[in-house]
Structures are given as C-alpha cells and as structure tokens.
Design an enzyme around this catalytic site. Structure first.
Site, PDB file in Angstrom:
ATOM      1  N   HIS A  82       0.813  -1.218   0.000  1.00 28.15           N
ATOM      2  CA  HIS A  82       0.000   0.000   0.000  1.00 28.15           C
ATOM      3  C   HIS A  82       0.849   1.273   0.000  1.00 28.15           C
ATOM      4  O   HIS A  82       0.300   2.370   0.038  1.00 28.15           O
ATOM      5  CB  HIS A  82      -0.915   0.029   1.224  1.00 28.15           C
ATOM      6  CG  HIS A  82      -1.974  -1.024   1.216  1.00 28.15           C
ATOM      7  ND1 HIS A  82      -2.929  -1.122   0.228  1.00 28.15           N
ATOM      8  CD2 HIS A  82      -2.225  -2.049   2.076  1.00 28.15           C
ATOM      9  CE1 HIS A  82      -3.732  -2.141   0.481  1.00 28.15           C
ATOM     10  NE2 HIS A  82      -3.325  -2.727   1.592  1.00 28.15           N
TER      11      HIS A  82
ATOM     12  N   ASP B 211      -8.107  -5.030   8.161  1.00 26.04           N
ATOM     13  CA  ASP B 211      -8.661  -6.034   7.243  1.00 26.04           C
ATOM     14  C   ASP B 211      -9.304  -7.190   7.999  1.00 26.04           C
ATOM     15  O   ASP B 211     -10.366  -7.686   7.606  1.00 26.04           O
ATOM     16  CB  ASP B 211      -7.570  -6.559   6.307  1.00 26.04           C
ATOM     17  CG  ASP B 211      -7.202  -5.560   5.230  1.00 26.04           C
ATOM     18  OD1 ASP B 211      -8.067  -4.756   4.846  1.00 26.04           O
ATOM     19  OD2 ASP B 211      -6.048  -5.578   4.772  1.00 26.04           O
TER      20      ASP B 211
ATOM     21  N   GLU C 172      -5.237 -11.835   8.169  1.00 25.55           N
ATOM     22  CA  GLU C 172      -6.085 -10.685   7.849  1.00 25.55           C
ATOM     23  C   GLU C 172      -7.503 -11.070   7.443  1.00 25.55           C
ATOM     24  O   GLU C 172      -8.249 -10.218   6.963  1.00 25.55           O
ATOM     25  CB  GLU C 172      -5.458  -9.877   6.710  1.00 25.55           C
ATOM     26  CG  GLU C 172      -4.074  -9.321   7.002  1.00 25.55           C
ATOM     27  CD  GLU C 172      -3.575  -8.426   5.896  1.00 25.55           C
ATOM     28  OE1 GLU C 172      -3.670  -7.199   6.057  1.00 25.55           O
ATOM     29  OE2 GLU C 172      -3.102  -8.954   4.869  1.00 25.55           O
TER      30      GLU C 172
END
Length: 256
Positions: A44, A174, A148
C-alpha cells in the site's frame, strides 16, 4: 541486519514503525530515532523497487531492521526484493498452511527452498561475501505472515506450525472488516480472535505482531502477548503534524 531475526524472536518487545512514503529521508529518520525495525510497504506504499534500494541504503548505518512487505506470494518479486538485502519479509493475507509452505519455499535457498541466489547482488555484498551469505541466509531472514481474514484466523494454528514462519502479524483493519467487527482490541469478539492468534504463535515458538494506532493500543496488544509491534507510519505522522499546524494557523488567524 544479520541478527534481526534472532533479536525479534527473543525480545520482550520489538518496536517498529511503518514506512509508506517510499522515502529514503523518512527511512533515515527512523534509523536515527532508534526503532528496532521498520516496515517498508510495497503493498500500500508509494515506493517502487528503486525507492526500496535507497531506503535500505539509508538504514544501513543504523541498528534498525528493514522488513519489506510484498504485495502477494510471487517468487519473482521475492527474489528481486531479497536480492537487495532486507532483514525480513512480510506477506499479506496468508490464509492456509499450504500458502505458508509456498512462501517459505520461495524465500529459502536450496536445499530448503527454491529461491535462486546470484553472486553479485547487494545481499551478498556484491559478491564480496557471497559464500557467507549463502551459508547464513536461510537462518537470518525474518518471515512474517499476515493474518487478515476469517479464513486465515480459522487456519492460524496450522499456519503457525509451518517451519520458517517467524511472526504471525495481525492486519487489524482487514481482519476486523472480514469478521464484521470493530478493530478495537477491547471489543470482546475481536479480542478473542487476537488471543487465538497470540496463543497459536506462542504454542509454536513464533511471535505475534501487529500495527497499532496509538500508545494505548500498544499497551493493550502487549498485554495480550504481542511483541512485534509497529506504531504509526511516516505518512500518518506527516499528516498529523501538518494538520495540527494548519489548524493552529486557522485558529491564530481567527483570533488575530
């Protein structure tokens, strides 16, 4: 760092931060600040492969371990990242023991895995320390698997049992979204999930880790048995600092 894996596995707290900006400047600042480790985020984050090299070079002068998060389980990406010589690697959303075995095969040099090794890359000192690197690489690389999802949580004990997985790292946002829960570690159902992950790690000689938003959460996770903890990110700290200054100027202008 040669001993980062051993330090992470033995420390009561291995304290780090996130590097999202792809900046060698913030990497160097993190080293100067004295973090035990930093996460260079290629999932990310804003940086690319060349930025990664510069960040690793900026950290070289400091006892701060560089862990790189890759986007997924990909042998080619693993090879490119590990050739640059980070201390560890983090893989998002590992959901099964089979995936965990696959990623370990990709990061370990034969006979323990399928990762190729070149003689002139940065991880081996551009060839000056190739024999030493070849002998020590499998023992020195820190490997973190992120939990996650609901599926990952259901299989966490099997994932923890895989040889070569060192850290079970919770992605709290998440994981909470997939479970349909608040990410507050004091929320009973989410806390139950966190305890299950920490217990699985402890039972198999691994370390539980996570990313927290504030010091209070760091204390909460430490109390639950999490020892590999990152607090905040370079991007978040810049946002907070600039926002606070802008709000101050807005207040100052109104008062003037």
């Amino acid at each position: 760092m040669k001993w980062a894996r051993q330090r992470a596995l033995q420390a009561r707290l291995f304290a780090g931060s996130w590097l999202n900006m792809g900046s060698s400047d913030t990497a160097e600042i993190a080293g100067l600040a004295g973090y035990d480790w930093v996460l260079i985020d290629l999932e990310h984050g804003s940086g690319d492969h060349k930025d990664l090299l510069h960040q690793l070079q900026a950290l070289e002068a400091y006892p701060t371990a560089a862990v790189v998060r890759v986007p997924n389980i990909d042998a080619v990406v693993f090879k490119q990242v590990l050739d640059l010589g980070p201390s560890g690697i983090m893989v998002p959303n590992v959901e099964t023991a089979e995936q965990a075995h696959q990623l370990i095969s990709c990061v370990r040099i034969p006979p323990l895995g399928k990762r190729g090794a070149a003689t002139s890359t940065r991880n081996s000192g551009y060839g000056f320390h190739y024999a030493q690197y070849l002998a020590e690489a499998n023992d020195n690389l820190l490997v973190a698997a992120q939990i996650e999802s609901r599926i990952g949580l259901a299989n966490v004990e099997a994932i923890a049992a895989v040889d070569g997985i060192d850290v079970l790292f919770v992605g709290p946002t998440d994981l909470s979204i997939d479970l349909g829960l608040s990410s507050d570690p004091e929320q009973p159902e989410f806390r139950e999930a966190l305890v299950r992950i920490a217990t699985a790690a402890q039972q198999h000689g691994k370390v539980a880790g996570t990313l927290v938003r504030n010091p209070q959460q760091a204390r909460q996770y430490l109390a639950l048995g999490y020892r590999f903890i990152a607090l905040g990110s370079d991007r978040g700290m810049v946002i907070q600092g600039m926002k606070a200054n802008a709000e101050f100027f807005s207040t100052l202008a109104t008062a003037a």
